[in-house]
Design an enzyme around this catalytic site. Sequence first.
Site, mmCIF file in Angstrom:
data_model
loop_
_atom_site.group_PDB
_atom_site.id
_atom_site.type_symbol
_atom_site.label_atom_id
_atom_site.label_comp_id
_atom_site.label_asym_id
_atom_site.label_seq_id
_atom_site.Cartn_x
_atom_site.Cartn_y
_atom_site.Cartn_z
ATOM 1 C CG ASP A 487 74.023 -36.032 0.449
ATOM 2 O OD1 ASP A 487 73.247 -35.608 -0.267
ATOM 3 O OD2 ASP A 487 73.419 -36.249 1.708
HETATM 4 C C1 BGC Z 1 78.386 -36.110 3.702
HETATM 5 C C2 BGC Z 1 76.917 -36.037 3.698
HETATM 6 C C3 BGC Z 1 76.237 -35.359 3.176
HETATM 7 C C4 BGC Z 1 76.149 -34.302 2.452
HETATM 8 C C5 BGC Z 1 75.591 -33.005 2.298
HETATM 9 C C6 BGC Z 1 78.920 -34.606 3.473
HETATM 10 O O1 BGC Z 1 79.697 -33.748 2.959
HETATM 11 O O2 BGC Z 1 78.949 -37.089 4.534
HETATM 12 O O3 BGC Z 1 77.022 -37.210 4.631
HETATM 13 O O4 BGC Z 1 74.422 -35.585 3.019
HETATM 14 O O5 BGC Z 1 77.859 -33.679 2.680
HETATM 15 O O6 BGC Z 1 75.980 -32.526 3.699
HETATM 16 C C1 NOJ Z 2 73.042 -37.420 5.661
HETATM 17 C C2 NOJ Z 2 72.258 -37.054 4.992
HETATM 18 O O1 NOJ Z 2 71.328 -36.578 5.302
HETATM 19 C C3 NOJ Z 2 71.467 -37.594 3.920
HETATM 20 O O2 NOJ Z 2 70.116 -37.478 3.115
HETATM 21 C C4 NOJ Z 2 72.153 -38.666 3.200
HETATM 22 O O3 NOJ Z 2 71.306 -39.398 2.751
HETATM 23 C C5 NOJ Z 2 73.253 -38.961 3.370
HETATM 24 N N1 NOJ Z 2 74.087 -38.122 4.434
HETATM 25 C C6 NOJ Z 2 74.680 -40.160 3.063
HETATM 26 O O4 NOJ Z 2 74.817 -39.458 2.023
#
Ligand code: BGC
Ligand code: NOJ
Length: 815
Positions: A487
Amino acid sequence: MRYGYFDDEHREYVITRPDTPLPWLNYLGTDAYVGIISNTAGGYSCYRDARLRRLTRYRYNGVPADSGGRYLYLRDNRSGEYWSPSWQPTRGDLDSYECRHGLSYTRISSARLGVRAETLYFVPPGETLEVWRLRVRNERGGPADLSVFSSVEFCLWDAQDDATNFQRNYSTGEVEVDGGVIYHKTEYRERRDHFAYFACSEPLTGFDTQREEFLGPYRGWDRPLAVERGESANSVAHGWAPHGSHHVRFLLAPGETKEVIFLLGYWENPREAKFDPPGSQILNKALVRPVIDRWLRPETVAEGFRQLRESWSSRLSVLQVGTPDQDTNRMVNIWNPYQCMVTFAMSRSVSLFESGISRGIGFRDSCQDLLGFVQLAPGRARARILDLAATQLASGGAYHQYQPLTKTGNDAIGSGFNDDPLWLVLGVAAYLKETGDEAILDEPVPYADAADVRPPLQEHLERSLRYTLDRLGPHQLPLIGRADWNDCLNLNCFSAEPGQSFQTTENVAGDTAESVFIGGLFVLAAREYAPIAERRGRAAEARCYRAEAEKMAAVIAEHGWDGAWFRRAYDHSGRAVGSAADDEGQIFIEPQGICVMSGVGIDDGMAVRALDSVRERLATSHGILLLQPAYTSYHLELGEISSYPPGYKENGSVFCHTNPWVMIAEAMAGRGDAAFGYYQRINPSVREEISEVHRCEPYVYAQMIAGRDAPAQGEAKNSWLTGTAAWNLVAITQWILGIRAELDGLRVDPVLPAAWPGFTATRRFRGATYQISVRNPGTRLTHLEVDGRRIEGTLVPLAPPGATVHVTAGGQGQG
Ligand code: BGC
Ligand code: NOJ
């Protein structure tokens, strides 16, 4: 250092001191009614949706930690001394303390001043209520005059509104107290047909429903006035903060035990029968009262608990293994499937790290959760698949999440993640392999933005693949869109505004930035889909996707290979990300795992070279880092990934979700020691002995462990709700132990660590039971003995339902 121990026989983790490094959680309920409970009874409950139907309040980020819970107070009425038998919220000295977190229940026991208390918390299967069964025993030489006070703070349903909209909410709270039951009915007068109730099996000495009356001015839960005084105020809440507290008083002879049952529940009345008498504003209790009465009976509670235990035994019996490694056994047989079930049920909504407000059911997340969950409750997996597919868009793209209560997709945490739809293909493939239920592919499912079109599910899958092919970039690699699995790799965002969301801001058109990861994922998904299409008489489609997979694999080999590992992406300006040419972010874990898993580079040595690079550059004793070197400064062109300090989260932590991809890739490469070595590094049970470093629960995976660039290397965060659960179960059971459901049978193809003599397993699969016994062949198996007959290869053909099949492998002459 440990804070407890595993009791494998009872499938419990036993916490032996209350002051764990962080609240160590468990989950109550895995269906409609759910809640979190910590080892000191903190937590909250909700019905189906943690944001929209929250029953009780919790103060995230509050001080002291873990504030808001299912609290009880015991009071010695002679001396006036009082304490919490779960330690919180009074945190007084206890003579003994023990918390047993089991599968969907928690039991907290303690003793003080010769009074022993044990509280069992659980949600009976199929009910929309939770039971707290308190047993108090007098272990003194003389009689004990005791009071019990209960305490819950109600949430005014919408947790987001509840935490912010005080100008309204301080005036809306309403309750009724009737027949010893406290009913919380805020907004029932208007559009809500549901209410919460808090009941007690004993006659009440008093009660409170106005928080301020119970606590007293300027006091907290550690020193409630009603408890100190030994007397409730019998307050009836109007506005402010509706609260539930019962006061029960009893005298216990020496050695005598008293059982008190409390119920906290959710109830919905038919709209036309909301009030009694009709036309009044009084809750109709006629439908809920019999349920309350039934569950206040000790026999019902005992039977409900027995059923809960039994439902878990039966669920877990789908796979039980006996390996030489205790940490593996307890994770595979107990805790890892349990975490998969919880993660499936909650997606990313309720934990100590997820507030239940911002994230609902994630599309990508839930599709991956299915991989670890499908064998535990295939019926629920089926329903989830159809719900997820219904949030797919006509373009083939998908809403990134939906609210469980309404099942409507939303863009609240971003949209246009170009990997999303491909995960649906993997989730459905896993379901088909487990169940053989091809009929699901014929289920009509609408697109979220074209509800009148209801193509069969199969078409959703096809469109998911097509979505990638319709969005190729300058190198013919897939465009990344907002981001892919990571993400935080935001290549089209260019955010320079403080506080701006990386997830919901898109500054530039995304028609150049490409993802090698999505390329690998596409190859994997297309290769999963082809045999499915074939079985359905769509030979041309199968051929087409096999060819597209080949083509993409060739593109990855040409443009995705950096010389010693797979690159990660190309940024908006066409510059490679994850390349030796850079100073930082040279190598990322994701494409190494996913490309090898998809079969790219297996034949020409690239796969093994990439895995060797992972070992050389990313592997640490705490697990495999997401990237190296970590970014030391913010990069406008990379986005959120570089916003994290080095060693945390996506910027170079051990992002545990990705580690099993490498375990699987190593197993595919036939390297059992490497695969299992990585498995052990992040296995929470192995890490139990460094709990003071790891700090999160030792019985479940955490999303991340701080990496070597972080000041607190080895410290875990974001435990419980993470795709790590599903992927680790897949890696250890399907690839290291090698027991895999396939469309045409059960694969037994282990890749074991050299030191293991072998293992045994029992797997229930499509109605038959497979008793598997493997002697470590030291290499890949070439044949199996199935019911005493030799078969070539490693696929055990499907047996008829009810059959027991004996599979042995690796015996004399094997190899
Ligand atoms: C986090 C991710 C998460 C994303 C979406 C980010 O701040 O590090 O792990 O998937 O937010 O909410
Ligand atoms: C947490 C999110 O829930 C997941 O969808 C994503 O793939 C990982 N973070 C990595 O960013």
